[in-house]
Design a protein around this motif. Structure first.
Motif, mmCIF file in Angstrom:
data_model
loop_
_atom_site.group_PDB
_atom_site.id
_atom_site.type_symbol
_atom_site.label_atom_id
_atom_site.label_comp_id
_atom_site.label_asym_id
_atom_site.label_seq_id
_atom_site.Cartn_x
_atom_site.Cartn_y
_atom_site.Cartn_z
ATOM 1 N N LEU A 194 37.650 11.105 30.242
ATOM 2 C CA LEU A 194 38.594 11.574 31.258
ATOM 3 C C LEU A 194 37.905 11.618 32.605
ATOM 4 O O LEU A 194 36.716 11.951 32.705
ATOM 5 N N VAL A 195 38.663 11.312 33.658
ATOM 6 C CA VAL A 195 38.160 11.442 35.015
ATOM 7 C C VAL A 195 39.250 12.065 35.869
ATOM 8 O O VAL A 195 40.421 11.687 35.774
ATOM 9 N N LYS A 196 38.870 13.049 36.684
ATOM 10 C CA LYS A 196 39.821 13.699 37.564
ATOM 11 C C LYS A 196 40.001 12.849 38.825
ATOM 12 O O LYS A 196 39.027 12.352 39.376
ATOM 13 N N GLY A 197 41.197 12.702 39.251
ATOM 14 C CA GLY A 197 41.486 11.900 40.430
ATOM 15 C C GLY A 197 42.927 11.445 40.436
ATOM 16 O O GLY A 197 43.632 11.539 39.429
ATOM 17 N N ARG A 198 43.365 10.936 41.578
ATOM 18 C CA ARG A 198 44.738 10.435 41.721
ATOM 19 C C ARG A 198 44.744 8.931 41.481
ATOM 20 O O ARG A 198 43.958 8.207 42.073
ATOM 21 N N PHE A 199 45.661 8.487 40.627
ATOM 22 C CA PHE A 199 45.760 7.066 40.307
ATOM 23 C C PHE A 199 47.233 6.659 40.374
ATOM 24 O O PHE A 199 48.126 7.442 40.068
ATOM 25 N N THR A 200 47.441 5.422 40.765
ATOM 26 C CA THR A 200 48.806 4.881 40.813
ATOM 27 C C THR A 200 49.058 3.862 39.719
ATOM 28 O O THR A 200 50.201 3.464 39.494
ATOM 29 N N SER A 201 47.993 3.401 39.038
ATOM 30 C CA SER A 201 48.135 2.431 37.956
ATOM 31 C C SER A 201 47.017 2.634 36.949
ATOM 32 O O SER A 201 45.869 2.910 37.344
ATOM 33 N N PRO A 202 47.311 2.489 35.655
ATOM 34 C CA PRO A 202 46.241 2.595 34.664
ATOM 35 C C PRO A 202 45.135 1.556 34.866
ATOM 36 O O PRO A 202 43.995 1.773 34.433
ATOM 37 N N ASP A 203 45.448 0.434 35.524
ATOM 38 C CA ASP A 203 44.418 -0.585 35.786
ATOM 39 C C ASP A 203 43.252 -0.021 36.594
ATOM 40 O O ASP A 203 42.112 -0.490 36.474
ATOM 41 N N GLN A 204 43.521 0.969 37.422
ATOM 42 C CA GLN A 204 42.471 1.548 38.262
ATOM 43 C C GLN A 204 41.387 2.237 37.440
ATOM 44 O O GLN A 204 40.275 2.446 37.933
ATOM 45 N N LEU A 205 41.686 2.582 36.209
ATOM 46 C CA LEU A 205 40.686 3.237 35.363
ATOM 47 C C LEU A 205 39.555 2.288 34.967
ATOM 48 O O LEU A 205 38.509 2.738 34.500
ATOM 49 N N ASP A 206 39.763 0.985 35.163
ATOM 50 C CA ASP A 206 38.692 0.018 34.866
ATOM 51 C C ASP A 206 37.600 0.047 35.929
ATOM 52 O O ASP A 206 36.518 -0.508 35.715
ATOM 53 N N TYR A 207 37.861 0.695 37.070
ATOM 54 C CA TYR A 207 36.930 0.630 38.192
ATOM 55 C C TYR A 207 36.337 1.993 38.560
ATOM 56 O O TYR A 207 35.790 2.159 39.630
ATOM 57 N N VAL A 208 36.476 2.963 37.669
ATOM 58 C CA VAL A 208 35.899 4.278 37.923
ATOM 59 C C VAL A 208 34.991 4.646 36.755
ATOM 60 O O VAL A 208 35.082 4.067 35.659
ATOM 61 N N THR A 209 34.142 5.601 36.986
ATOM 62 C CA THR A 209 33.254 6.085 35.925
ATOM 63 C C THR A 209 33.926 7.257 35.227
ATOM 64 O O THR A 209 34.236 8.282 35.844
ATOM 65 N N LEU A 210 34.185 7.088 33.960
ATOM 66 C CA LEU A 210 34.825 8.125 33.160
ATOM 67 C C LEU A 210 33.718 9.026 32.623
ATOM 68 O O LEU A 210 32.892 8.593 31.819
#
Length: 773
Positions: free
Chosen positions: A641-657
């Motif tokens: 899990l990562v806290k933050g605002r996202f507009t698309s699940p695709d963005q989770l590929d570019y953050v550190t969980l």
């Protein structure tokens, strides 16, 4: 009143390996298939006995009636003249004189029939309808249904004896004219439809927050101000320019005209005047009826669409209802009573003092006090109050009738208290503003689906009630709320053919109902009639299943239509079919090479040019995806899990969980308590119980992404052929706590993923016991 907008995701199909649909001969509009026990009649009669022969009806057929001026007889005379161009004369009938030929309309013998019952007998020489009042009228409606759609100088009617009576005394439909206004002729068209299908109650929702539609002479600003508004947006549905005023209202003469039109068709019109909530239109006109907040410098945190329970308010409402009751002879007066946002009462010093004075422990009891006081006034005028099931809150008014809309629970509770109940749950297909399928081709509507079969198969008498309690169920009703219904064409689309199903639920005993006969045989005649009247009904699709994915190398299709004279067109190139595409004339066989896909789309186009939703079958010739060899699995899934605002699940590929843990099931609700926005990725394995094609669906395709064995499932490709055993599963999900505004309804998209096993008709969430990491 507004409808619950919570969306229920339903499965569109159960995956199978080969699709072979058997074609059915389309019923001709002028004849009825021999296998139909009900001769095409809707609602299905209690008893039908067919015999050989036919009666030939023409303009020369003599007609005799006990009372030629009876409104049922006058209705038949006008119908024959206006709709069939027969100007038959109607003579006085003497029951003591035997009639050997022609049509006889008589009440002689009607005393032996049930309430609203009739007996229709057709022999080669004579037609006899026995009935009194509404019974005679309904016998005439059945005779009309036996007449062919196409006009001719000599019309052949089958010889038959029909004995019939309704299951319920209350058979109704509600039309909301507040959100969108409909003219007197348009309202009459709806009433005429109800009468044709033996419904006997028109619930007229005249008042709501968006518009006040009935002239009240003592309070002219109700229509001058409350009858009009600037543009309104519902969801993403904006249907007139921002700068234009929208509205309309009925004069008292208009009301009298509609009430008489309905009464001539044995329909009772029940007016609804909303209170204490949904009163924005009235409060725009008379703002002094609002509650004022305790602190004037601190305005109310909610939209004050609720009356303040002051003496001034009660005097206003009593004056309004006095004029209403002078216009409507109905025994029943509907006062709404639903969805009351009580925040203004909580912030009102007057209401808080009233609670202390009356010994009311909370605002729910304030509503009960409000409703009971209005009921006492209504009872004093010799009328009976109806309210939505929220009038149960804080204690039910003594003599009130409960209209159960949120589900069946309110109606069940009221019946157990020995209060009369009208069952009209939004959860059982009775709400005609709901979508008629899950197809994105459907016109914009409220979120839930109410398919024709669901409407048809509803039983208003709950098995949870004892036989003694069941007698308090007066009947059932369908409701059309018009937030998303700006035109008459949309109105017709929303209620047809669901109105026919409602009529059969309300009239026909359960043992005489049969959905296949109703949908595949009897509807044919009625679609033919709708075509002839140029009504904008929803055309049934060529396949019952609108969207499906199949695996195999060879498929044969035989689409069908029950609409008389309709044609079916299909495509193989992925485009929705038009009348310029291939026309279906014989079974279509498709062979798919290995590892390739093909798409078969089909659509019904009626003689008048109306089109069904296009159905789609995606065919894929691919082998089962092999299971993964994994021996050390532990129950549950890993997640990060990562806290933050996202507009698309695709963005989770570019953050550190960062945060990681395990969970026993796919459910993010517990995480929402401490995290107003976050992204989460689940990883693990799902245990597939047997070889087959598995259907996966998601509550949302914008907030959630699902991968099985590395393949992303989408709205259009959501089935995979899976071998028995473990398969990799990955789920990406984003969440943002919704911003709440005063009076808003908060909708959250939960993390829900459903799986249907081969041959299963019902959907269930993925079980925790099938997940491993």
């Amino acid at each position: 009143m507004t409808t619950n907008t919570a969306k229920k995701v339903i499965s569109l199909f159960a995956a199978i390996t080969i699709l072979t649909l058997i074609s059915v001969t389309t019923a001709n509009a002028q004849t009825v298939p021999a296998e139909d026990p009900y001769l095409g009649i809707i609602p299905a009669p209690a008893s039908v006995k067919k015999v050989a022969g036919a009666f030939i009806f023409s303009a020369q057929t003599p007609i005799k009636a006990d009372w030629p001026a009876d409104k049922a007889v006058v209705f038949l005379k006008n119908y024959l003249k206006d709709s069939r161009h027969f100007n038959n004369k109607i003579a006085k009938h003497n029951p003591k004189v035997k009639v050997s030929a022609g049509l006889v309309l008589t009440s002689y013998g009607a005393d032996k029939l049930p309430a609203e019952g009739y007996k229709l007998t057709i022999t080669p020489k004579k037609i006899t309808i026995v009935g009194k009042g509404a019974g005679l009228f309904y016998g005439i409606q059945t005779l009309i249904q036996l007449m062919p759609v196409q006009l001719s100088a000599r019309e052949k009617l089958p010889c038959v004896t029909i004995e019939d009576a309704p299951r319920f005394g209350y058979r109704g439909m509600m039309l909301d004219v507040s959100r969108h206004f409909f003219t007197v002729p348009q309202v009459k068209q709806v009433i005429a439809l109800l009468a044709a299908y033996k419904l006997n109650t028109f619930h007229w929702h005249l008042v709501d927050g968006q518009g006040w539609r009935i002239q009240i002479k003592k309070y002219p600003k109700l229509t001058e101000v409350g009858g009009y508004r600037q543009q309104t947006m519902y969801g993403n549905n904006r249907d007139w320019p921002d700068s234009l005023s929208y509205g309309g209202f009925y004069t008292q003469d208009d009301i009298r005209d509609v009430v008489k039109f309905a009464a001539d068709r044995f329909i009772n019109v029940i007016p609804e005047i909303e209170m204490p909530a949904h009163s924005d239109a009235a409060l725009r006109a008379y703002p002094e009826l609002r509650c004022q907040p305790d602190d004037p410098k601190n305005p109310s945190r909610s939209i004050s669409g609720i009356y303040c329970p002051t003496e001034e308010t009660f005097t206003f409402l009593e004056n309004v209802l006095t004029e209403v009751m002078e216009l409507f002879p109905s025994k029943y007066i509907h006062v709404g009573g639903d969805e009351a946002n009580k925040q203004p009462w909580k912030e009102s010093a007057f209401v808080q003092n009233l609670m202390k004075e009356k010994g009311l422990k909370d605002e729910k009891e304030v509503q009960s006090y409000f409703i009971q006081r209005m009921e006492k006034f209504i009872n004093g005028k010799g009328r009976t109050m109806i309210g939505w099931d929220e009038i149960l809150e804080g204690g039910l008014a003594p003599n009130a009738i409960v209209m159960s809309w949120q589900g069946e629970e309110g109606g069940i509770a009221a019946a157990r208290q020995h209060h009369n109940v009208i069952m009209t749950p939004q959860t059982t297909g009775n709400y005609f503003d709901h979508y008629q399928s899950g197809s994105p081709q459907e016109p914009v509507s409220f979120g839930r689906y109410a398919v024709l079969k669901e409407t048809y198969e509803y039983d208003p008498v709950s098995k949870q009630l004892t036989p003694d309690e069941q007698k308090y169920v007066m009947g059932t009703q369908g409701n059309l709320w018009t937030e998303y219904v700006p035109t008459m064409a949309k109105l017709q689309y929303q209620i047809l053919p669901r109105l026919f199903a409602l009529a059969e639920v309300a009239w026909t005993k359960p043992e005489n109902k049969n959905y296949d006969n109703f949908a595949d045989v009897r509807l044919a005649n009625h679609f033919g009639r709708l075509e002839a009247m140029d009504y904008n009904y929803r055309v049934p699709t060529p396949f019952a299943v609108i969207d499906t994915i199949l695996f195999g190398n060879k498929f044969t299709y035989t689409p069908q239509s029950v609409v008389p004279g309709a044609k079916i067109y299909y495509t193989l190139n992925g485009r929705d079919p038009l009348d310029t595409d291939l026309q279906y004339v014989s079974p279509v066989t498709i062979i798919i090479p290995a590892n390739e896909k093909r798409e078969f789309k089909a659509r019904v186009i009626t003689p008048s040019g109306r089109r069904s939703i296009a159905t789609r079958v995606l065919m894929y010739n691919r082998p089962l995806i092999p299971a993964t060899v994994y021996a050390n699995g532990k129950p549950g899934l890993k997640y990060k899990l990562v806290k933050g605002r996202f507009t698309s699940p695709d963005q989770l590929d570019y953050v550190t969980l960062t945060d990681s843990a395990t969970t026993d099931k796919l459910n993010a609700e517990v995480l929402k308590k401490d995290n107003p926005y976050f992204g989460i990725v689940y990883d693990g394995y799902i245990d597939i119980p047997e070889d087959g094609s598995y259907n996966f669906s998601q509550a949302s395709y914008t907030d959630t992404q699902l991968f099985i064995d590395g393949e992303k499932l989408t709205e259009t490709e959501y089935v995979l052929p899976l071998a028995k055993g473990l398969h990799k599963i990955k789920v990406k999900y984003i969440y943002q706590a919704p911003v709440q505004t005063p009076g808003s309804r908060v909708r959250q998209t939960p993390l829900h993923i459903y799986m249907i096993e081969p041959g299963e008709a019902a959907k269930g969430e993925i079980e925790a016991g099938s997940l491993f990491y």
